[in-house]
Motif scaffolding. Structure first.
Motif, PDB file in Angstrom:
ATOM      1  N   LEU A  15       0.891  -1.219  -0.072  1.00  0.00           N
ATOM      2  CA  LEU A  15       0.212   0.018   0.168  1.00  0.00           C
ATOM      3  C   LEU A  15       0.856   1.382   0.035  1.00  0.00           C
ATOM      4  N   SER A  16       2.072   1.235  -0.590  1.00  0.00           N
ATOM      5  CA  SER A  16       2.963   2.266  -0.552  1.00  0.00           C
ATOM      6  C   SER A  16       2.572   3.254  -1.494  1.00  0.00           C
ATOM      7  N   ALA A  17       2.002   2.948  -2.834  1.00  0.00           N
ATOM      8  CA  ALA A  17       1.265   3.836  -3.921  1.00  0.00           C
ATOM      9  C   ALA A  17      -0.004   4.142  -3.718  1.00  0.00           C
ATOM     10  N   PRO A  18      -0.164   5.671  -3.904  1.00  0.00           N
ATOM     11  CA  PRO A  18      -1.363   6.169  -3.640  1.00  0.00           C
ATOM     12  C   PRO A  18      -2.526   5.419  -4.444  1.00  0.00           C
ATOM     13  N   ALA A  19      -2.130   4.816  -5.592  1.00  0.00           N
ATOM     14  CA  ALA A  19      -3.180   4.412  -6.568  1.00  0.00           C
ATOM     15  C   ALA A  19      -3.361   2.722  -5.690  1.00  0.00           C
ATOM     16  N   ALA A  20      -2.514   2.421  -5.022  1.00  0.00           N
ATOM     17  CA  ALA A  20      -2.930   0.998  -4.194  1.00  0.00           C
ATOM     18  C   ALA A  20      -3.865   1.245  -3.123  1.00  0.00           C
ATOM     19  N   ARG A  21      -3.643   2.487  -2.673  1.00  0.00           N
ATOM     20  CA  ARG A  21      -4.560   2.549  -1.226  1.00  0.00           C
ATOM     21  C   ARG A  21      -5.965   3.208  -1.611  1.00  0.00           C
ATOM     22  N   ARG A  22      -6.039   3.689  -2.773  1.00  0.00           N
ATOM     23  CA  ARG A  22      -7.229   4.384  -3.330  1.00  0.00           C
ATOM     24  C   ARG A  22      -8.545   3.623  -2.721  1.00  0.00           C
ATOM     25  N   THR A  23      -8.641   2.649  -3.217  1.00  0.00           N
ATOM     26  CA  THR A  23      -9.877   1.693  -3.222  1.00  0.00           C
ATOM     27  C   THR A  23     -10.303   1.589  -1.675  1.00  0.00           C
ATOM     28  N   LEU A  24      -9.119   1.385  -0.785  1.00  0.00           N
ATOM     29  CA  LEU A  24      -9.511   1.374   0.643  1.00  0.00           C
ATOM     30  C   LEU A  24      -9.847   2.560   1.237  1.00  0.00           C
ATOM     31  N   GLU A  25      -9.162   3.772   0.879  1.00  0.00           N
ATOM     32  CA  GLU A  25      -9.488   5.032   1.248  1.00  0.00           C
ATOM     33  C   GLU A  25     -11.090   5.333   0.841  1.00  0.00           C
ATOM     34  N   ASP A  26     -11.348   4.984  -0.468  1.00  0.00           N
ATOM     35  CA  ASP A  26     -12.574   5.299  -0.715  1.00  0.00           C
ATOM     36  C   ASP A  26     -13.716   4.522  -0.154  1.00  0.00           C
ATOM     37  N   ALA A  27     -13.535   3.236   0.242  1.00  0.00           N
ATOM     38  CA  ALA A  27     -14.378   2.524   1.125  1.00  0.00           C
ATOM     39  C   ALA A  27     -14.553   2.977   2.459  1.00  0.00           C
ATOM     40  N   LEU A  28     -13.438   3.273   2.995  1.00  0.00           N
ATOM     41  CA  LEU A  28     -13.500   3.941   4.454  1.00  0.00           C
ATOM     42  C   LEU A  28     -14.023   5.122   4.384  1.00  0.00           C
ATOM     43  N   GLY A  29     -13.932   6.137   3.303  1.00  0.00           N
ATOM     44  CA  GLY A  29     -14.615   7.295   3.326  1.00  0.00           C
ATOM     45  C   GLY A  29     -15.927   7.246   3.108  1.00  0.00           C
ATOM     46  N   LYS A  30     -16.674   6.223   2.557  1.00  0.00           N
ATOM     47  CA  LYS A  30     -18.036   6.137   2.493  1.00  0.00           C
ATOM     48  C   LYS A  30     -18.773   5.793   3.623  1.00  0.00           C
ATOM     49  N   ARG A  31     -17.839   4.757   4.224  1.00  0.00           N
ATOM     50  CA  ARG A  31     -18.101   4.232   5.556  1.00  0.00           C
ATOM     51  C   ARG A  31     -18.270   5.572   6.749  1.00  0.00           C
ATOM     52  N   VAL A  32     -17.397   6.624   6.797  1.00  0.00           N
ATOM     53  CA  VAL A  32     -17.516   7.410   7.686  1.00  0.00           C
ATOM     54  C   VAL A  32     -18.018   8.881   7.383  1.00  0.00           C
ATOM     55  N   GLY A  33     -18.321   8.838   5.772  1.00  0.00           N
ATOM     56  CA  GLY A  33     -19.034   9.879   5.495  1.00  0.00           C
ATOM     57  C   GLY A  33     -18.260  11.291   5.236  1.00  0.00           C
ATOM     58  N   ARG A  35     -13.962  12.321   3.186  1.00  0.00           N
ATOM     59  CA  ARG A  35     -12.687  11.834   2.616  1.00  0.00           C
ATOM     60  C   ARG A  35     -11.804  11.323   3.474  1.00  0.00           C
ATOM     61  N   VAL A  36     -11.114  10.474   3.152  1.00  0.00           N
ATOM     62  CA  VAL A  36     -10.087   9.656   4.146  1.00  0.00           C
ATOM     63  C   VAL A  36      -8.889   9.537   3.370  1.00  0.00           C
ATOM     64  N   THR A  37      -7.884   9.754   3.831  1.00  0.00           N
ATOM     65  CA  THR A  37      -6.375   9.451   3.126  1.00  0.00           C
ATOM     66  C   THR A  37      -5.650   8.664   4.330  1.00  0.00           C
ATOM     67  N   LEU A  38      -5.154   7.419   3.770  1.00  0.00           N
ATOM     68  CA  LEU A  38      -4.451   6.729   4.652  1.00  0.00           C
ATOM     69  C   LEU A  38      -2.967   6.882   4.648  1.00  0.00           C
ATOM     70  N   SER A  39      -2.285   6.735   5.731  1.00  0.00           N
ATOM     71  CA  SER A  39      -0.777   6.540   5.527  1.00  0.00           C
ATOM     72  C   SER A  39      -0.274   5.562   6.459  1.00  0.00           C
ATOM     73  N   PHE A  40       0.639   4.751   5.990  1.00  0.00           N
ATOM     74  CA  PHE A  40       1.103   3.680   6.660  1.00  0.00           C
ATOM     75  C   PHE A  40       2.679   3.957   7.008  1.00  0.00           C
ATOM     76  N   SER A  41       2.900   3.500   8.398  1.00  0.00           N
ATOM     77  CA  SER A  41       4.404   3.734   8.924  1.00  0.00           C
ATOM     78  C   SER A  41       4.700   2.543   9.735  1.00  0.00           C
ATOM     79  N   GLU A  42       5.815   2.259   9.695  1.00  0.00           N
ATOM     80  CA  GLU A  42       6.412   1.113  10.618  1.00  0.00           C
ATOM     81  C   GLU A  42       6.368   1.593  11.854  1.00  0.00           C
ATOM     82  N   GLY A  43       5.789   0.590  12.926  1.00  0.00           N
ATOM     83  CA  GLY A  43       5.688   0.839  14.136  1.00  0.00           C
ATOM     84  C   GLY A  43       6.931   0.273  14.970  1.00  0.00           C
ATOM     85  N   GLN A  44       6.777   0.503  16.035  1.00  0.00           N
ATOM     86  CA  GLN A  44       7.888   0.161  17.078  1.00  0.00           C
ATOM     87  C   GLN A  44       7.898  -1.575  17.247  1.00  0.00           C
ATOM     88  N   ALA A  45       8.954  -2.334  17.379  1.00  0.00           N
ATOM     89  CA  ALA A  45       8.778  -3.627  17.513  1.00  0.00           C
ATOM     90  C   ALA A  45       8.490  -3.784  19.082  1.00  0.00           C
TER      91      ALA A  45
END
Length: 89
Positions: A15-33, A35-45
């Motif tokens: 999900l590093s590319a914006p195009a790969a996240r778009r479907t998930l962002e759109d689905a989540l945006g519809k659910r919460v009403g 626009r949603v933008t997702l960003s993924f980062s590596e958490g701590q071990a």
């Protein structure tokens, strides 16, 4: 929405590319009403004590399912304990 994933998670690559996240962002945006933008980062071990949740394996899934079934049925729990039964697919 910022999502921290475990170190080495394949989510970061997939999900590093914006195009790969778009479907998930759109689905989540519809659910919460909105626009949603997702960003993924590596958490701590985790602290290395093994307290954190691990990956779900076929064995752990069978063990968890058997645990749930025996919690619901005391008679089944007794049979599993007495005969050392295990869940088979």
């Amino acid at each position: 929405v910022r999502v921290a994933v475990p170190p080495g998670s394949p989510v970061l690559d997939r999900l590093s590319a914006p195009a790969a996240r778009r479907t998930l962002e759109d689905a989540l945006g519809k659910r919460v009403g909105r626009r949603v933008t997702l960003s993924f980062s590596e958490g701590q071990a985790s602290g290395g004590d093994g307290a954190g949740p691990g990956r779900i394996t076929a064995e752990s899934a069978r063990r968890d399912r058997l645990r749930r079934l025996t919690e619901e049925e005391p008679l089944l729990a007794a049979a599993v304990q007495e005969w050392d039964l295990e869940l088979v697919d």
